[in-house]
Scaffold this active site. Sequence first.
Site, PDB file in Angstrom:
ATOM      1  N   GLY A 130      -0.213 -10.975  -1.978  1.00  0.00           N
ATOM      2  CA  GLY A 130      -1.568 -10.560  -2.338  1.00  0.00           C
ATOM      3  C   GLY A 130      -2.147  -9.536  -1.389  1.00  0.00           C
ATOM      4  O   GLY A 130      -3.234  -9.020  -1.623  1.00  0.00           O
ATOM      5  N   CYS A 131      -1.432  -9.227  -0.324  1.00  0.00           N
ATOM      6  CA  CYS A 131      -1.872  -8.195   0.611  1.00  0.00           C
ATOM      7  C   CYS A 131      -1.223  -6.876   0.229  1.00  0.00           C
ATOM      8  O   CYS A 131      -0.033  -6.824  -0.049  1.00  0.00           O
ATOM      9  CB  CYS A 131      -1.467  -8.539   2.041  1.00  0.00           C
ATOM     10  SG  CYS A 131      -2.434  -9.855   2.776  1.00  0.00           S
ATOM     11  N   GLU A 132      -2.014  -5.819   0.224  1.00  0.00           N
ATOM     12  CA  GLU A 132      -1.490  -4.489  -0.051  1.00  0.00           C
ATOM     13  C   GLU A 132      -0.546  -4.064   1.071  1.00  0.00           C
ATOM     14  O   GLU A 132       0.504  -3.483   0.828  1.00  0.00           O
ATOM     15  CB  GLU A 132      -2.656  -3.516  -0.174  1.00  0.00           C
ATOM     16  CG  GLU A 132      -2.281  -2.158  -0.676  1.00  0.00           C
ATOM     17  CD  GLU A 132      -3.513  -1.301  -0.882  1.00  0.00           C
ATOM     18  OE1 GLU A 132      -3.777  -0.476   0.003  1.00  0.00           O
ATOM     19  OE2 GLU A 132      -4.195  -1.462  -1.903  1.00  0.00           O
TER      20      GLU A 132
END
Length: 145
Positions: free
Chosen positions: A57-59
Amino acid sequence: MPDSQLFTLLPAELIAAVNQIEQANNWQDKYRQIMLLGKQLPKLPDHLKQEDAQVKGCESQAWLYHHQQNGQHFYLADSDARIVKGLIAILLVANQGKTTEQITQFDVHHCFDTLGLSGQLSPSRTNGLAALASAIKHYARGNIT
């Protein structure tokens, strides 16, 4: 998995640096403080930057490890982006060495409101931050998978 001796309370300088973010007068000063905070967060050795430790979920790439000792939770985390490292440091200062109940009650949105950061981060950074906060709570509840 990192050696359990690596999981410790955070240095006082890191905690003080988070407090300086709240005192900063404008977004540029807050951003600069977050970047400096990212530089202060200890770097994970490359051999610990494993795919199974990555926060989904982290870019940017972000890794999170957890260790529980005597009812307290400790985390090691890193990112390939300095701004994310600074945001991680804020989350660690709020949760490092805390009990499951304290971590479960932690409200990332309230924390960032208090620091004057809400509305300043891009939607993708906000989503990544929420994913990190969720992973911290997930580990604290004993959900290891």
